[in-house]
Scaffold this motif. Structure first.
Motif, PDB file in Angstrom:
ATOM      1  N   VAL A 194      37.794  35.483  43.381  1.00 30.45           N
ATOM      2  CA  VAL A 194      38.587  35.510  42.138  1.00 30.45           C
ATOM      3  C   VAL A 194      39.984  34.951  42.387  1.00 30.45           C
ATOM      4  O   VAL A 194      40.504  34.175  41.574  1.00 30.45           O
ATOM      5  CB  VAL A 194      38.676  36.949  41.577  1.00 30.45           C
ATOM      6  N   CYS A 195      40.603  35.330  43.497  1.00 32.17           N
ATOM      7  CA  CYS A 195      41.946  34.827  43.803  1.00 32.17           C
ATOM      8  C   CYS A 195      41.947  33.325  44.061  1.00 32.17           C
ATOM      9  O   CYS A 195      42.921  32.631  43.746  1.00 32.17           O
ATOM     10  CB  CYS A 195      42.531  35.575  44.996  1.00 32.17           C
ATOM     11  N   ALA A 196      40.872  32.811  44.616  1.00 31.37           N
ATOM     12  CA  ALA A 196      40.771  31.366  44.825  1.00 31.37           C
ATOM     13  C   ALA A 196      40.661  30.630  43.488  1.00 31.37           C
ATOM     14  O   ALA A 196      41.221  29.547  43.318  1.00 31.37           O
ATOM     15  CB  ALA A 196      39.567  31.050  45.705  1.00 31.37           C
ATOM     16  N   ARG A 197      39.945  31.235  42.526  1.00 34.08           N
ATOM     17  CA  ARG A 197      39.800  30.605  41.205  1.00 34.08           C
ATOM     18  C   ARG A 197      41.054  30.771  40.352  1.00 34.08           C
ATOM     19  O   ARG A 197      41.353  29.911  39.520  1.00 34.08           O
ATOM     20  CB  ARG A 197      38.604  31.204  40.465  1.00 34.08           C
ATOM     21  N   HIS A 198      41.768  31.878  40.552  1.00 34.23           N
ATOM     22  CA  HIS A 198      42.950  32.174  39.731  1.00 34.23           C
ATOM     23  C   HIS A 198      44.130  32.495  40.653  1.00 34.23           C
ATOM     24  O   HIS A 198      44.551  33.641  40.754  1.00 34.23           O
ATOM     25  CB  HIS A 198      42.662  33.352  38.802  1.00 34.23           C
ATOM     26  N   PRO A 199      44.688  31.494  41.323  1.00 34.39           N
ATOM     27  CA  PRO A 199      45.679  31.752  42.378  1.00 34.39           C
ATOM     28  C   PRO A 199      47.015  32.292  41.891  1.00 34.39           C
ATOM     29  O   PRO A 199      47.838  32.694  42.715  1.00 34.39           O
ATOM     30  CB  PRO A 199      45.846  30.372  43.031  1.00 34.39           C
ATOM     31  N   MET A 200      47.251  32.300  40.575  1.00 35.93           N
ATOM     32  CA  MET A 200      48.546  32.810  40.095  1.00 35.93           C
ATOM     33  C   MET A 200      48.407  34.085  39.270  1.00 35.93           C
ATOM     34  O   MET A 200      49.365  34.511  38.623  1.00 35.93           O
ATOM     35  CB  MET A 200      49.264  31.727  39.277  1.00 35.93           C
ATOM     36  N   LEU A 201      47.232  34.715  39.284  1.00 34.19           N
ATOM     37  CA  LEU A 201      47.068  35.982  38.589  1.00 34.19           C
ATOM     38  C   LEU A 201      47.437  37.120  39.539  1.00 34.19           C
ATOM     39  O   LEU A 201      46.698  37.448  40.469  1.00 34.19           O
ATOM     40  CB  LEU A 201      45.631  36.138  38.073  1.00 34.19           C
ATOM     41  N   GLU A 202      48.592  37.721  39.299  1.00 35.74           N
ATOM     42  CA  GLU A 202      49.149  38.704  40.218  1.00 35.74           C
ATOM     43  C   GLU A 202      48.277  39.948  40.370  1.00 35.74           C
ATOM     44  O   GLU A 202      48.204  40.530  41.461  1.00 35.74           O
ATOM     45  CB  GLU A 202      50.544  39.120  39.751  1.00 35.74           C
ATOM     46  N   ASN A 203      47.661  40.392  39.269  1.00 36.46           N
ATOM     47  CA  ASN A 203      46.871  41.623  39.349  1.00 36.46           C
ATOM     48  C   ASN A 203      45.769  41.519  40.401  1.00 36.46           C
ATOM     49  O   ASN A 203      45.535  42.454  41.172  1.00 36.46           O
ATOM     50  CB  ASN A 203      46.247  41.943  37.988  1.00 36.46           C
ATOM     51  N   PHE A 204      45.077  40.388  40.410  1.00 35.45           N
ATOM     52  CA  PHE A 204      43.984  40.224  41.371  1.00 35.45           C
ATOM     53  C   PHE A 204      44.518  40.085  42.792  1.00 35.45           C
ATOM     54  O   PHE A 204      43.919  40.598  43.738  1.00 35.45           O
ATOM     55  CB  PHE A 204      43.111  39.029  40.999  1.00 35.45           C
ATOM     56  N   CYS A 205      45.642  39.388  42.943  1.00 37.06           N
ATOM     57  CA  CYS A 205      46.228  39.274  44.283  1.00 37.06           C
ATOM     58  C   CYS A 205      46.635  40.650  44.794  1.00 37.06           C
ATOM     59  O   CYS A 205      46.408  40.980  45.964  1.00 37.06           O
ATOM     60  CB  CYS A 205      47.434  38.338  44.251  1.00 37.06           C
ATOM     61  N   ALA A 206      47.230  41.471  43.914  1.00 35.66           N
ATOM     62  CA  ALA A 206      47.632  42.822  44.332  1.00 35.66           C
ATOM     63  C   ALA A 206      46.410  43.630  44.762  1.00 35.66           C
ATOM     64  O   ALA A 206      46.446  44.342  45.777  1.00 35.66           O
ATOM     65  CB  ALA A 206      48.363  43.515  43.184  1.00 35.66           C
ATOM     66  N   GLN A 207      45.332  43.518  44.003  1.00 36.76           N
ATOM     67  CA  GLN A 207      44.115  44.244  44.375  1.00 36.76           C
ATOM     68  C   GLN A 207      43.556  43.736  45.701  1.00 36.76           C
ATOM     69  O   GLN A 207      43.045  44.518  46.507  1.00 36.76           O
ATOM     70  CB  GLN A 207      43.076  44.101  43.264  1.00 36.76           C
ATOM     71  N   HIS A 208      43.641  42.426  45.914  1.00 40.06           N
ATOM     72  CA  HIS A 208      43.173  41.857  47.182  1.00 40.06           C
ATOM     73  C   HIS A 208      43.996  42.398  48.346  1.00 40.06           C
ATOM     74  O   HIS A 208      43.450  42.758  49.408  1.00 40.06           O
ATOM     75  CB  HIS A 208      43.264  40.328  47.124  1.00 40.06           C
TER      76      HIS A 208
END
Length: 267
Positions: A194-208
């Motif tokens: 998901v982070c690779a597909r949406h590299p600027m979505l902070e919520n997913f990066c935080a979860q990662h």
């Protein structure tokens, strides 16, 4: 009459096991408009705007009637041998336009919205097990981008965006529920994708970052933040939010433990 309508991916409409999706693009747009409003009339004006925009041709209305006739012919073929039903009983003329007289539950988007709402309520109530189950079921209805093979005009375009945004929100909530249930190992691969597909979505990066940290991969959690920051500065000229920065600082200083539920950040 058995009807199955799928819009969460390529458009599929089956009546009695027979597809009634036209091969031409504009009749498919018309069918998609009707499919997204099961049991409710869609006005001729709305259908015309969707297919031709704000400047329809003079022949727009008779052409629309031709598309309706084509759909009814396909319906008649699908209904052959069905007692007591004809195509006009399914694709009905109803002021101010036309409607598909089908059960709303025949449409995957309707079922998705219902499951999504129930899953969100469970998340608000703190029932993470129920939220994860309902949202997993909801997201399982998707087969790709909404209306992936249908040209979208102004009205279908809005609905496709709404569905896609709801899907992303539900994915975030489902992963958060899984994190709160201690399933950090199980969501790592999904979050990386998901982070690779949406590299600027902070919520997913935080979860990662949370999932990596809880798996004992602190260095990779910090690298995930650096990747987000570099992308946001490079493409938008802005820093990540203070919320994500605070999470980064907590991981950097080792002031949190993997089981700390406060790490399951939500927006």
């Amino acid at each position: 009459m058995q009807v199955e309508i799928r819009v969460l991916g390529p458009l599929e409409v089956y009546v009695g096991g027979t597809s009634i999706v036209p091969s031409a693009s504009k009749p498919s747009q018309l069918l998609a408009m009707l499919a997204l409003n099961p049991g409710h009339p869609v006005s001729v004006r709305a259908l015309t705007e969707e297919i031709w925009g704000c400047r329809p041709p003079r022949s727009g209305k008779p052409t629309l009637q031709t598309y309706i006739l084509k759909l009814r012919r396909m319906l008649a073929h699908a209904l052959a041998g069905t007692d007591g039903l004809c195509s006009k009983d399914v694709l009905v003329t109803r002021r101010p336009g036309y409607a598909l007289a089908v059960d709303p539950d025949d449409v995957d988007a309707v079922r998705y919205d219902r499951l999504s709402a129930a899953g969100r309520r469970a998340a608000v109530d703190g029932d993470h097990e129920q939220a994860a189950r309902l949202l997993t079921e909801a997201l399982g209805l998707w087969r790709g981008q909404a209306l992936a093979d249908v040209p979208t005009g102004p009205l279908l375009g809005i609905e496709a965006v709404r569905l896609e945004e709801t899907r992303l929100g539900d994915l975030h909530l489902r992963i958060e529920a899984d994190l709160r249930l201690g399933r950090h190992h199980q969501v790592l691969g999904e979050l990386a994708a998901v982070c690779a597909r949406h590299p600027m979505l902070e919520n997913f990066c935080a979860q990662h970052m949370v999932a990596l940290y809880r798996c004992g991969r602190r260095g990779e959690a910090l690298l995930a933040y650096r990747g987000l920051r570099a992308t946001m500065i490079g493409q938008l000229g802005v820093e990540p939010s203070h919320r994500v920065w605070d999470l980064h600082q907590s991981i950097l200083r080792g002031r949190v433990v993997p089981e700390d539920p406060s790490l399951a950040v939500s927006g």
